[in-house]
Design an enzyme around this catalytic site. Structure first.
Site, PDB file in Angstrom:
ATOM      1  N   SER A 145       0.864  -1.173   0.000  1.00 53.22           N
ATOM      2  CA  SER A 145       0.000   0.000   0.000  1.00 53.22           C
ATOM      3  C   SER A 145       0.899   1.221   0.000  1.00 53.22           C
ATOM      4  CB  SER A 145      -0.869  -0.001   1.263  1.00 53.22           C
ATOM      5  OG  SER A 145      -1.449   1.265   1.511  1.00 53.22           O
ATOM      6  N   TYR A 158      -2.235  -1.314  10.646  1.00 50.09           N
ATOM      7  CA  TYR A 158      -2.142  -1.442   9.192  1.00 50.09           C
ATOM      8  C   TYR A 158      -0.796  -0.918   8.687  1.00 50.09           C
ATOM      9  CZ  TYR A 158      -3.809  -1.279   4.323  1.00 50.09           C
ATOM     10  OH  TYR A 158      -3.975  -1.462   2.972  1.00 50.09           O
TER      11      TYR A 158
END
Length: 263
Positions: A145, A158
């Protein structure tokens, strides 16, 4: 014979290859499974959503390679390692998200996020490498990401998992290079997936603003291109990294963030 790719896609021939995609029941994982199957790979689709996997398998029946459903909760690390045995291509995609300040972040959720998004990829890579090394060819693609390269508030688990995945991917690249195995990350910005849609409400609560303002003011604030990334765009990058043209690409991060990290 491999079916012709849809318009706008790169020609990638993966006939005879076996690919494993985690988090395959929806979003990026679903798009990757369909793209690799269209390129001729026999895809093992892994997700805890058994119904979603069956829908995916039905959708993929007309593809060149096809999709096999493998319902699995990746917190079962032994099972994760076993399901990866014999795969030529591994796409580590499964993920989950919770948006909370660190002082309010449930420790048990932090543990689960790190298990699914970092420890499970390690076990999957560990399970896949003996076969890859034995044949002198393999492709590991880790769906990271922009948060593998940048941090954002309220996403401690995350961000930590994605940063760890970047390091794991680079280590696998260095170890795999003498054996014909590449390992790379794909780093999208916000993608049009159920995971992102769920964030709208969480981000609204965390920032104290209406949900309709979250997309523009929070999610796309740092992106030069003011739209979400489509799952098919990410899947195309994954397919490219599996192609012969990408055999010299390893240990790197292919960023698809609309200019976010250009700041």
């Amino acid at each position: 014979m491999t079916a012709s790719p849809p318009p706008g896609t790169t020609s990638v021939d993966l006939a005879g290859r076996t690919a494993l995609v985690t988090g395959a029941a929806s979003g990026i994982g679903r798009a990757c499974a369909l793209r690799l199957a269209a390129a001729g790979a026999k895809v093992r689709a892994v997700d805890r959503d058994a119904a979603g996997l069956e829908t995916l398998a039905d959708r993929a029946m007309a593809t060149a390679g096809g999709v096999e459903a493998h319902p699995l909760d990746l917190t079962d690390l032994e099972a994760a390692e076993l399901v990866a045995a014999g795969t030529d291509i591994l796409v580590n995609n499964a993920g989950l998200q919770l948006v909370r300040p660190i002082e309010e972040f449930p420790p048990e959720v932090f543990h689960t996020v790190l298990t699914v998004m970092l420890e499970a990829p390690f076990r999957l890579i560990r399970g896949a490498l003996p076969h890859m090394y034995g044949q002198g060819w393999g492709r590991i693609v880790n769906v990271s990401s922009v948060h593998g390269l940048r941090a954002s508030p309220y996403k401690s688990a995350y961000v930590a998992a994605k940063h760890g995945l970047e390091g794991l991917s680079k280590t696998a690249a260095l170890e795999g290079a003498p054996h014909g195995v590449t390992s790379n990350c794909v780093n999208p910005g916000y993608v049009r997936t159920p995971l992102v849609e769920k964030q709208l409400a969480d981000q609204a609560g965390a920032h104290g603003i209406p949900e309709e303002r979250v997309l523009k003011e929070i999610l796309l604030r740092d992106s030069a291109v003011k739209r979400l990334v489509e799952p098919d765009e990410v899947a195309e990058a994954v397919a490219y990294l599996c192609a012969p043209q990408a055999s010299f690409m390893t240990g790197t991060s292919l960023v698809i963030d609309g200019g976010w990290t250009a700041h």
